[in-house]
Scaffold this active site. Structure first.
Site, PDB file in Angstrom:
ATOM      1  N   ALA A  38       0.854  -0.970   0.334  1.00  0.00           N
ATOM      2  CA  ALA A  38       0.202   0.156  -0.128  1.00  0.00           C
ATOM      3  C   ALA A  38       1.254   1.156   0.526  1.00  0.00           C
ATOM      4  CB  ALA A  38      -0.928   0.057   1.408  1.00  0.00           C
ATOM      5  N   ILE A  64      -3.937  -4.561   1.638  1.00  0.00           N
ATOM      6  CA  ILE A  64      -4.341  -5.664   2.135  1.00  0.00           C
ATOM      7  C   ILE A  64      -5.728  -5.525   3.005  1.00  0.00           C
ATOM      8  CG2 ILE A  64      -2.384  -7.075   2.437  1.00  0.00           C
ATOM      9  CD1 ILE A  64      -2.590  -6.646   5.779  1.00  0.00           C
ATOM     10  N   SER A  89       4.095  -1.966  11.745  1.00  0.00           N
ATOM     11  CA  SER A  89       5.237  -2.939  12.236  1.00  0.00           C
ATOM     12  C   SER A  89       6.170  -1.972  13.917  1.00  0.00           C
ATOM     13  CB  SER A  89       6.033  -3.179  11.670  1.00  0.00           C
ATOM     14  OG  SER A  89       6.910  -2.272  10.756  1.00  0.00           O
ATOM     15  N   THR A 104      -5.128  -3.092  10.272  1.00  0.00           N
ATOM     16  CA  THR A 104      -3.940  -3.725   8.548  1.00  0.00           C
ATOM     17  C   THR A 104      -3.467  -4.581   9.579  1.00  0.00           C
ATOM     18  OG1 THR A 104      -3.129  -1.449   8.283  1.00  0.00           O
ATOM     19  CG2 THR A 104      -1.876  -3.362   7.982  1.00  0.00           C
ATOM     20  N   THR A 129       6.439 -12.249  15.042  1.00  0.00           N
ATOM     21  CA  THR A 129       6.913 -12.288  15.728  1.00  0.00           C
ATOM     22  C   THR A 129       7.320 -12.540  16.875  1.00  0.00           C
ATOM     23  OG1 THR A 129       7.669 -10.277  16.752  1.00  0.00           O
ATOM     24  CG2 THR A 129       5.192  -9.683  16.292  1.00  0.00           C
ATOM     25  N   ASP A 130       8.449 -12.718  17.632  1.00  0.00           N
ATOM     26  CA  ASP A 130       8.945 -13.689  19.097  1.00  0.00           C
ATOM     27  C   ASP A 130       7.655 -12.384  20.438  1.00  0.00           C
ATOM     28  OD1 ASP A 130      10.447 -10.350  18.763  1.00  0.00           O
ATOM     29  OD2 ASP A 130      11.588 -11.439  20.038  1.00  0.00           O
ATOM     30  N   GLU A 131       7.319 -10.821  19.579  1.00  0.00           N
ATOM     31  CA  GLU A 131       6.980 -10.149  20.839  1.00  0.00           C
ATOM     32  C   GLU A 131       5.288 -10.719  20.789  1.00  0.00           C
ATOM     33  OE1 GLU A 131       7.153  -5.760  20.184  1.00  0.00           O
ATOM     34  OE2 GLU A 131       8.568  -6.196  18.630  1.00  0.00           O
ATOM     35  N   TYR A 154       1.198  -2.914  19.403  1.00  0.00           N
ATOM     36  CA  TYR A 154       1.244  -3.817  17.955  1.00  0.00           C
ATOM     37  C   TYR A 154       1.241  -5.283  18.436  1.00  0.00           C
ATOM     38  CZ  TYR A 154       5.641  -6.104  15.251  1.00  0.00           C
ATOM     39  OH  TYR A 154       5.750  -6.783  14.751  1.00  0.00           O
ATOM     40  N   LYS A 158      -0.317  -8.652  16.227  1.00  0.00           N
ATOM     41  CA  LYS A 158       0.314  -9.628  15.815  1.00  0.00           C
ATOM     42  C   LYS A 158      -0.919 -10.621  15.983  1.00  0.00           C
ATOM     43  CE  LYS A 158       3.256  -9.529  13.269  1.00  0.00           C
ATOM     44  NZ  LYS A 158       3.107  -9.393  11.516  1.00  0.00           N
ATOM     45  N   LYS A 193      13.529   2.637  13.814  1.00  0.00           N
ATOM     46  CA  LYS A 193      13.527   1.811  14.998  1.00  0.00           C
ATOM     47  C   LYS A 193      15.537   1.752  15.795  1.00  0.00           C
ATOM     48  CE  LYS A 193       9.636  -0.720  13.735  1.00  0.00           C
ATOM     49  NZ  LYS A 193       9.443  -1.534  12.401  1.00  0.00           N
ATOM     50  N   TYR A 211      15.603   3.850  25.576  1.00  0.00           N
ATOM     51  CA  TYR A 211      14.114   4.656  26.501  1.00  0.00           C
ATOM     52  C   TYR A 211      14.929   3.908  28.378  1.00  0.00           C
ATOM     53  CZ  TYR A 211      11.947   4.925  22.415  1.00  0.00           C
ATOM     54  OH  TYR A 211      11.027   5.398  21.585  1.00  0.00           O
ATOM     55  N   ASN A 253      19.993  -2.784  24.725  1.00  0.00           N
ATOM     56  CA  ASN A 253      19.982  -1.654  24.525  1.00  0.00           C
ATOM     57  C   ASN A 253      21.817  -0.777  24.513  1.00  0.00           C
ATOM     58  OD1 ASN A 253      17.780  -2.590  23.393  1.00  0.00           O
ATOM     59  ND2 ASN A 253      16.452  -1.238  24.155  1.00  0.00           N
TER      60      ASN A 253
HETATM   61  P1  NAD Z   1       8.127  -2.747   7.612  1.00  0.00           P
HETATM   62  O1  NAD Z   1       6.787  -1.296   8.944  1.00  0.00           O
HETATM   63  O2  NAD Z   1       9.251  -1.971   7.170  1.00  0.00           O
HETATM   64  O3  NAD Z   1       7.282  -2.382   6.400  1.00  0.00           O
HETATM   65  C1  NAD Z   1       5.832  -3.595   6.532  1.00  0.00           C
HETATM   66  C2  NAD Z   1       5.081  -2.850   4.609  1.00  0.00           C
HETATM   67  O4  NAD Z   1       3.864  -3.483   4.749  1.00  0.00           O
HETATM   68  C3  NAD Z   1       5.661  -1.576   4.268  1.00  0.00           C
HETATM   69  O5  NAD Z   1       6.301  -1.601   2.822  1.00  0.00           O
HETATM   70  C4  NAD Z   1       4.142  -1.129   4.343  1.00  0.00           C
HETATM   71  O6  NAD Z   1       3.481  -0.275   3.029  1.00  0.00           O
HETATM   72  C5  NAD Z   1       3.179  -2.299   3.307  1.00  0.00           C
HETATM   73  N1  NAD Z   1       1.490  -2.450   4.207  1.00  0.00           N
HETATM   74  C6  NAD Z   1       1.155  -0.879   5.588  1.00  0.00           C
HETATM   75  N2  NAD Z   1       0.436  -1.264   5.717  1.00  0.00           N
HETATM   76  C7  NAD Z   1       0.106  -2.270   4.231  1.00  0.00           C
HETATM   77  C8  NAD Z   1      -1.771  -2.664   4.278  1.00  0.00           C
HETATM   78  N3  NAD Z   1      -2.409  -2.691   4.496  1.00  0.00           N
HETATM   79  N4  NAD Z   1      -1.631  -3.089   2.345  1.00  0.00           N
HETATM   80  C9  NAD Z   1      -0.003  -3.508   1.995  1.00  0.00           C
HETATM   81  N5  NAD Z   1       0.685  -3.292   2.837  1.00  0.00           N
HETATM   82  C10 NAD Z   1       0.651  -2.282   3.692  1.00  0.00           C
HETATM   83  O7  NAD Z   1       8.166  -3.311   8.501  1.00  0.00           O
HETATM   84  P2  NAD Z   1       9.459  -4.175   8.272  1.00  0.00           P
HETATM   85  O8  NAD Z   1      10.085  -4.410  10.506  1.00  0.00           O
HETATM   86  O9  NAD Z   1       9.621  -4.785   7.452  1.00  0.00           O
HETATM   87  O10 NAD Z   1       8.215  -6.154   8.934  1.00  0.00           O
HETATM   88  C11 NAD Z   1       7.838  -6.497   8.376  1.00  0.00           C
HETATM   89  C12 NAD Z   1       7.115  -7.975   9.021  1.00  0.00           C
HETATM   90  O11 NAD Z   1       7.619  -8.647   9.855  1.00  0.00           O
HETATM   91  C13 NAD Z   1       5.746  -7.336  10.345  1.00  0.00           C
HETATM   92  O12 NAD Z   1       5.072  -8.409   9.398  1.00  0.00           O
HETATM   93  C14 NAD Z   1       6.224  -7.255  11.436  1.00  0.00           C
HETATM   94  O13 NAD Z   1       5.355  -7.763  12.047  1.00  0.00           O
HETATM   95  C15 NAD Z   1       7.250  -8.754  10.954  1.00  0.00           C
HETATM   96  N6  NAD Z   1       7.939  -8.604  11.843  1.00  0.00           N
HETATM   97  C16 NAD Z   1       9.512  -8.014  11.830  1.00  0.00           C
HETATM   98  C17 NAD Z   1      10.185  -7.487  12.538  1.00  0.00           C
HETATM   99  C18 NAD Z   1      11.519  -6.945  12.645  1.00  0.00           C
HETATM  100  O14 NAD Z   1      12.020  -6.777  13.538  1.00  0.00           O
HETATM  101  N7  NAD Z   1      11.071  -5.392  11.524  1.00  0.00           N
HETATM  102  C19 NAD Z   1      10.119  -9.235  13.474  1.00  0.00           C
HETATM  103  C20 NAD Z   1       9.748 -10.005  13.135  1.00  0.00           C
HETATM  104  C21 NAD Z   1       8.489  -9.979  12.804  1.00  0.00           C
HETATM  105  P1  TYD Z   2      12.498  -1.236  18.686  1.00  0.00           P
HETATM  106  O1  TYD Z   2      13.611  -1.198  17.252  1.00  0.00           O
HETATM  107  O2  TYD Z   2      11.022  -0.779  18.434  1.00  0.00           O
HETATM  108  O3  TYD Z   2      11.934  -2.772  18.166  1.00  0.00           O
HETATM  109  P2  TYD Z   2      10.802  -3.200  19.564  1.00  0.00           P
HETATM  110  O4  TYD Z   2      10.615  -2.133  20.344  1.00  0.00           O
HETATM  111  O5  TYD Z   2       9.925  -4.186  18.348  1.00  0.00           O
HETATM  112  O6  TYD Z   2      11.401  -4.856  20.092  1.00  0.00           O
HETATM  113  O7  TYD Z   2      13.147  -0.761  19.848  1.00  0.00           O
HETATM  114  C1  TYD Z   2      13.951  -1.398  20.565  1.00  0.00           C
HETATM  115  C2  TYD Z   2      14.100  -1.366  22.056  1.00  0.00           C
HETATM  116  O8  TYD Z   2      15.224  -0.638  21.585  1.00  0.00           O
HETATM  117  C3  TYD Z   2      13.511  -1.631  22.487  1.00  0.00           C
HETATM  118  O9  TYD Z   2      13.619  -2.396  23.910  1.00  0.00           O
HETATM  119  C4  TYD Z   2      13.106  -0.017  22.595  1.00  0.00           C
HETATM  120  C5  TYD Z   2      14.831   0.292  23.117  1.00  0.00           C
HETATM  121  N1  TYD Z   2      14.610   1.752  22.311  1.00  0.00           N
HETATM  122  C6  TYD Z   2      15.332   3.102  22.322  1.00  0.00           C
HETATM  123  O10 TYD Z   2      15.568   2.581  23.558  1.00  0.00           O
HETATM  124  N2  TYD Z   2      15.488   4.322  22.302  1.00  0.00           N
HETATM  125  C7  TYD Z   2      13.980   4.185  20.754  1.00  0.00           C
HETATM  126  O11 TYD Z   2      14.645   6.036  20.300  1.00  0.00           O
HETATM  127  C8  TYD Z   2      13.822   3.658  19.850  1.00  0.00           C
HETATM  128  C9  TYD Z   2      13.208   3.531  19.237  1.00  0.00           C
HETATM  129  C10 TYD Z   2      13.825   2.078  20.744  1.00  0.00           C
END
Ligand code: NAD
Ligand code: TYD
Length: 340
Positions: A38, A64, A89, A104, A129-131, A154, A158, A193, A211, A253
């Site tokens: 999207a 979606i 995410s 979403t 995700t593990d979360e 979030y 999930k 992130k 944080y 962190n």
């Molecule tokens: P991201 O936020 O970088 O990308 C998400 C993508 O989804 C974007 O391109 C966005 O445009 C698209 N999107 C959002 N809403 C949409 C919709 N309604 N229709 C179509 N497309 C849409 O996310 P990411 O970090 O690449 O994560 C991808 C997947 O992996 C997610 O499902 C997330 O929960 C999972 N995941 C992420 C991590 C991580 O550390 N980033 C770890 C474990 C699992």
């Molecule tokens: P993040 O990358 O948002 O992933 P998640 O919360 O999904 O694990 O954050 C990773 C860790 O870093 C989490 O413990 C929160 C911390 N964090 C900070 O301390 N400062 C920040 O600005 C951000 C974005 C995250």
């Protein structure tokens, strides 16, 4: 999998999605990838500039949550398999506004499952995700049978989508496989992130907002290792099964932040401890032995190499960063960090 599969990747313009599309095109000669995205604030077609002219790759803009978008796509070509990554995410954004996460991640996933089922998709990998497992104490790791205890909106959204995906398998015999991965890092991660945010702030000599006490622990995995794991699950995963994916690589962190500063030759005084994230999960750690024992997967990248490559990537792609950080992100950043 047999030759020339049509694989639909949702969210392919995001961080993991774009790495996955690139990985699959590199690994498999006979493949067609359709990327449905999207293009929200984080989705960026520039992430796939290098594969855009590959005849095996097609981009389709679509949501979606919109059944018509999905019906049009699924009716236009046969889809053999779906790798579902589209999601909202970012935990912090889910604290500011949870509604879009439910729309979403929960509703969007259900609509996608329904359309994919109707069109006879043969494999649906739901990327989670593990979360969803919640927070750990000082010891222990999450196995696939750990109870779900999501703490942030979030994570709850999930968990809802995981359960729907598994329910479609159980009720309709729809071939769903669920993956639950730990924190990813690597190229093209949006700089809201932890790791890319800290790299970008350090490069600009800005404060690094850690944080709380900075002692929260995450298990970090290089994004390409996650892509390889998803590929293994796509090809060999058993429907109805959940597969944990992790790096066996736990970091506090504050230690990650100091490592980034050291690698960039910046002083520790840039660290700024700020107000904690509400409901902040203390520790995540994944037991990925099932992936290893049943699918033969294990991470191929060491953290030392992965983090160095990632820092280099951000150093070499600062114009990408500045582009994605302009616009809406500026407002978000001000709201998040100037109040803390
Ligand atoms: P991201 O936020 O970088 O990308 C998400 C993508 O989804 C974007 O391109 C966005 O445009 C698209 N999107 C959002 N809403 C949409 C919709 N309604 N229709 C179509 N497309 C849409 O996310 P990411 O970090 O690449 O994560 C991808 C997947 O992996 C997610 O499902 C997330 O929960 C999972 N995941 C992420 C991590 C991580 O550390 N980033 C770890 C474990 C699992
Ligand atoms: P993040 O990358 O948002 O992933 P998640 O919360 O999904 O694990 O954050 C990773 C860790 O870093 C989490 O413990 C929160 C911390 N964090 C900070 O301390 N400062 C920040 O600005 C951000 C974005 C995250």
């Amino acid at each position: 999998m047999s030759l020339r599969q049509n694989i639909l990747v949702t969210g392919g313009a995001g961080f993991i999605g774009s790495n996955f599309v690139r990985y699959m095109l590199k690994q498999h000669g006979e493949i067609a990838i359709i990327n449905l995205d999207a293009l929200t604030y984080v989705g960026n077609l520039e992430n796939l500039d290098d594969v855009n002219s590959d005849p095996r790759y097609t981009f389709v803009k679509g949501d979606i949550r919109n059944r018509e978008d999905l019906e049009t796509l699924f009716s236009s070509k046969p889809i053999d398999a779906v790798v579902h990554m589209a999601a909202e995410s970012h935990v912090d954004r889910s604290i500011v506004g949870a509604g879009i996460f439910v729309e979403t991640n929960v509703l969007g996933t259900q609509i996608l499952l329904e359309v994919a089922k109707t069109h006879g998709v043969k494999r649906f990998v739901h990327v989670s995700t593990d979360e969803v497992y919640g927070s750990l104490g000082e010891t222990g790791k999450f196995t696939e049978s750990a109870p779900l205890h999501p703490n942030s909106p979030y994570a709850a959204s999930k968990a809802g989508s995981d359960l729907l995906a598994l329910a479609y398998q159980h009720t309709f015999d729809f071939p769903v496989v669920v993956t639950r991965c730990s924190n990813n890092y690597g190229p093209y991660q949006f700089p809201e992130k932890l790791i890319p945010l800290m790299i970008m702030n350090a490069l600009q000599d800005k404060q690094l907002p850690v944080y709380g006490d900075g002692l929260n622990v995450r298990d970090w995995l290089y994004v390409e290792d996650h892509c390889a794991a998803i590929d293994a699950v796509l090809q060999q995963g058993v429907p109805g099964e959940v597969y944990n994916i992790g790096g066996n690589n736990e970091w506090k962190n504050i230690d990650i932040v100091k490592l980034i500063l050291k690698k960039l030759d910046k002083p520790d005084k840039l660290v700024s401890f700020v107000k904690d994230r509400p409901g902040h999960d203390r520790r995540y750690a994944i037991d990925a032995s099932k992936m290893n024992e049943t699918l033969g997967w294990k991470p191929a990248h060491t953290f030392e190499k992965g983090i160095s490559d990632t820092i280099d990537w951000y150093l070499n792609n600062q114009s990408w960063c500045h582009r994605v950080m302009s616009g809406e992100y500026q407002e978000y950043y001000k709201m998040m960090y100037h109040e803390r």
